[in-house]
Design a protein around this motif. Sequence first.
Motif, mmCIF file in Angstrom:
data_model
loop_
_atom_site.group_PDB
_atom_site.id
_atom_site.type_symbol
_atom_site.label_atom_id
_atom_site.label_comp_id
_atom_site.label_asym_id
_atom_site.label_seq_id
_atom_site.Cartn_x
_atom_site.Cartn_y
_atom_site.Cartn_z
ATOM 1 N N VAL A 239 -8.326 11.511 -3.545
ATOM 2 C CA VAL A 239 -7.926 10.315 -2.808
ATOM 3 C C VAL A 239 -8.614 9.101 -3.417
ATOM 4 C CG1 VAL A 239 -7.812 9.168 -0.568
ATOM 5 C CG2 VAL A 239 -7.707 11.678 -0.694
ATOM 6 N N THR A 240 -7.839 8.052 -3.679
ATOM 7 C CA THR A 240 -8.416 6.815 -4.200
ATOM 8 C C THR A 240 -7.599 5.631 -3.716
ATOM 9 O OG1 THR A 240 -9.309 5.751 -6.194
ATOM 10 C CG2 THR A 240 -7.134 6.774 -6.384
ATOM 11 N N GLY A 241 -8.033 4.431 -4.084
ATOM 12 C CA GLY A 241 -7.332 3.215 -3.681
ATOM 13 C C GLY A 241 -6.378 2.733 -4.750
ATOM 14 N N LEU A 242 -5.301 2.091 -4.316
ATOM 15 C CA LEU A 242 -4.307 1.487 -5.200
ATOM 16 C C LEU A 242 -4.570 -0.014 -5.218
ATOM 17 C CD1 LEU A 242 -1.672 1.913 -6.871
ATOM 18 C CD2 LEU A 242 -0.412 1.543 -4.744
ATOM 19 N N THR A 243 -4.834 -0.570 -6.406
ATOM 20 C CA THR A 243 -5.328 -1.946 -6.509
ATOM 21 C C THR A 243 -4.326 -2.931 -7.089
ATOM 22 O OG1 THR A 243 -6.259 -1.559 -8.721
ATOM 23 C CG2 THR A 243 -7.642 -1.013 -6.825
ATOM 24 N N GLY A 244 -3.117 -2.477 -7.351
ATOM 25 C CA GLY A 244 -2.110 -3.363 -7.922
ATOM 26 C C GLY A 244 -0.718 -2.812 -7.666
ATOM 27 N N THR A 245 0.239 -3.314 -8.421
ATOM 28 C CA THR A 245 1.634 -2.927 -8.209
ATOM 29 C C THR A 245 2.050 -1.710 -9.019
ATOM 30 O OG1 THR A 245 2.332 -4.477 -9.941
ATOM 31 C CG2 THR A 245 2.304 -5.289 -7.661
ATOM 32 N N LYS A 246 1.283 -1.376 -10.046
ATOM 33 C CA LYS A 246 1.648 -0.241 -10.892
ATOM 34 C C LYS A 246 1.037 1.050 -10.336
ATOM 35 C CE LYS A 246 -0.016 -1.788 -14.802
ATOM 36 N NZ LYS A 246 -0.633 -3.053 -14.381
ATOM 37 N N ALA B 244 -8.015 -7.209 1.651
ATOM 38 C CA ALA B 244 -7.549 -6.760 2.964
ATOM 39 C C ALA B 244 -8.298 -7.434 4.102
ATOM 40 C CB ALA B 244 -7.690 -5.239 3.068
ATOM 41 N N ASP B 245 -9.612 -7.599 3.955
ATOM 42 C CA ASP B 245 -10.387 -8.212 5.032
ATOM 43 C C ASP B 245 -10.078 -9.693 5.162
ATOM 44 O OD1 ASP B 245 -11.599 -8.646 2.550
ATOM 45 O OD2 ASP B 245 -13.639 -8.621 3.358
ATOM 46 N N LEU B 246 -10.041 -10.405 4.026
ATOM 47 C CA LEU B 246 -9.784 -11.844 4.081
ATOM 48 C C LEU B 246 -8.366 -12.140 4.564
ATOM 49 C CD1 LEU B 246 -11.496 -13.083 0.772
ATOM 50 C CD2 LEU B 246 -12.481 -12.840 3.067
ATOM 51 N N ALA B 247 -7.420 -11.306 4.153
ATOM 52 C CA ALA B 247 -6.044 -11.491 4.626
ATOM 53 C C ALA B 247 -5.980 -11.337 6.141
ATOM 54 C CB ALA B 247 -5.118 -10.478 3.951
ATOM 55 N N TYR B 248 -6.749 -10.414 6.676
ATOM 56 C CA TYR B 248 -6.785 -10.215 8.125
ATOM 57 C C TYR B 248 -7.429 -11.401 8.826
ATOM 58 C CZ TYR B 248 -7.727 -7.959 12.621
ATOM 59 O OH TYR B 248 -7.784 -7.641 13.952
ATOM 60 N N LEU C 20 -3.862 5.074 -1.682
ATOM 61 C CA LEU C 20 -3.506 4.197 -0.573
ATOM 62 C C LEU C 20 -3.797 2.753 -0.955
ATOM 63 C CD1 LEU C 20 -4.716 6.274 2.498
ATOM 64 C CD2 LEU C 20 -2.501 6.277 1.341
ATOM 65 N N SER C 21 -2.827 1.882 -0.693
ATOM 66 C CA SER C 21 -2.875 0.522 -1.220
ATOM 67 C C SER C 21 -3.899 -0.365 -0.522
ATOM 68 C CB SER C 21 -1.503 -0.131 -1.123
ATOM 69 O OG SER C 21 -1.549 -1.429 -1.701
ATOM 70 N N GLU C 22 -4.665 -1.092 -1.345
ATOM 71 C CA GLU C 22 -5.550 -2.153 -0.878
ATOM 72 C C GLU C 22 -5.055 -3.498 -1.408
ATOM 73 O OE1 GLU C 22 -9.497 -1.203 -2.200
ATOM 74 O OE2 GLU C 22 -9.206 0.937 -1.838
ATOM 75 N N TYR C 23 -3.885 -3.502 -2.011
ATOM 76 C CA TYR C 23 -3.393 -4.668 -2.747
ATOM 77 C C TYR C 23 -2.440 -5.496 -1.877
ATOM 78 C CZ TYR C 23 -1.141 -7.278 -6.588
ATOM 79 O OH TYR C 23 -0.648 -8.264 -7.407
ATOM 80 N N LYS C 24 -2.852 -6.712 -1.536
ATOM 81 C CA LYS C 24 -2.030 -7.633 -0.749
ATOM 82 C C LYS C 24 -1.565 -6.974 0.557
ATOM 83 C CE LYS C 24 0.411 -10.679 -3.108
ATOM 84 N NZ LYS C 24 1.355 -11.334 -4.036
#
Length: 341
Positions: A132-139, A238-242, A163-167
Amino acid sequence: MSVFQGGAGLTRRGFLIGTGGLAAAAALTACGSGDDKPAAAASGPWEFTDDRNQKAARDQRPSRVVAYASSAAALWDYGVRPIGVFGPQKTADGAKEIQAGNIDLNAVTSIGNAWDDFSMEKFAALKPDLVVTGLTGTKPTDLWVLKDDLGPKVQAIAPIVALSEYKVTLPKVIERYEQLAVALGGDANSDAIKKGKDDFQKASDDLKAAIKSKPGLKVLVVSSDKDNLYVCKPEFFADLAYYRDLGLDIINGAGTDDYFETLSWEQAGKYPADLILSDSRTFALSRQQLAAIPTWAQLPAVKASQLADWSTEPRFNPVLAAPVIQKLADVVKGARTDITA
């Protein structure tokens, strides 16, 4: 309405490596929707579709999970305990990294402790059945740590869930980690998680009220190194967007790069702000180091001591996220709004 009712250029990873290793509450549709029941049984076919729309499938529910540090921390409080962890876990002096959350580092095998440190030998020896890892972009290849040819090598041993952390806003990321935790047999209705959700909601309400009580407050969020000041673009975090969804007026960096606008120290005064939140990690400049930079020291918010830490690594479950949000609420309550007036 509860938050838990059921939303090229300098990349974030590139920035981190380059610096030394480096609207109201959005909906969490899964929580409270019936998807938060623990998985029924460990036997029988198991599958999970990640945020790349790629399906990980096993003959039975995975029990030997290896995860990126932030991902492992997100799962940990649901009772899903990875056997191996990669990515930053300990600082240079041996202290636990913020993003390791409540992981018992003595109970897991470290596969590597940095962005470019991943031991295939240790990984394979664990005989993992899921990564399991994070997805940091669109690719689909924009993964934390598992970059370039490393991803396919890992995938050949065990399927990867990203799992996405991107936007994406914080509640949405938390929602997805809860869905994965439940699929892996975790408990979304434990006392700890229930309290975490209550605390998350209260902290979010408190922050929203604090923001409303400070009309006109302009906030600049930055990181730094000896050569540059990096102005954050809230939509990528993710935090700043929230926080922005809750009403916080966060200045948005310019340019086409993801995550940050890069400024020379001569340009440090480009964005007037009432309050500055600065990266609190050990590989960003400390408050003392920043104070020695003349252009920083002359910023109105700095001269007014309107500074606070930005806890840069988000926590992707409510137990970990709630205290961070509450701390920001307290900062906003005490902030002046007349610095840029």
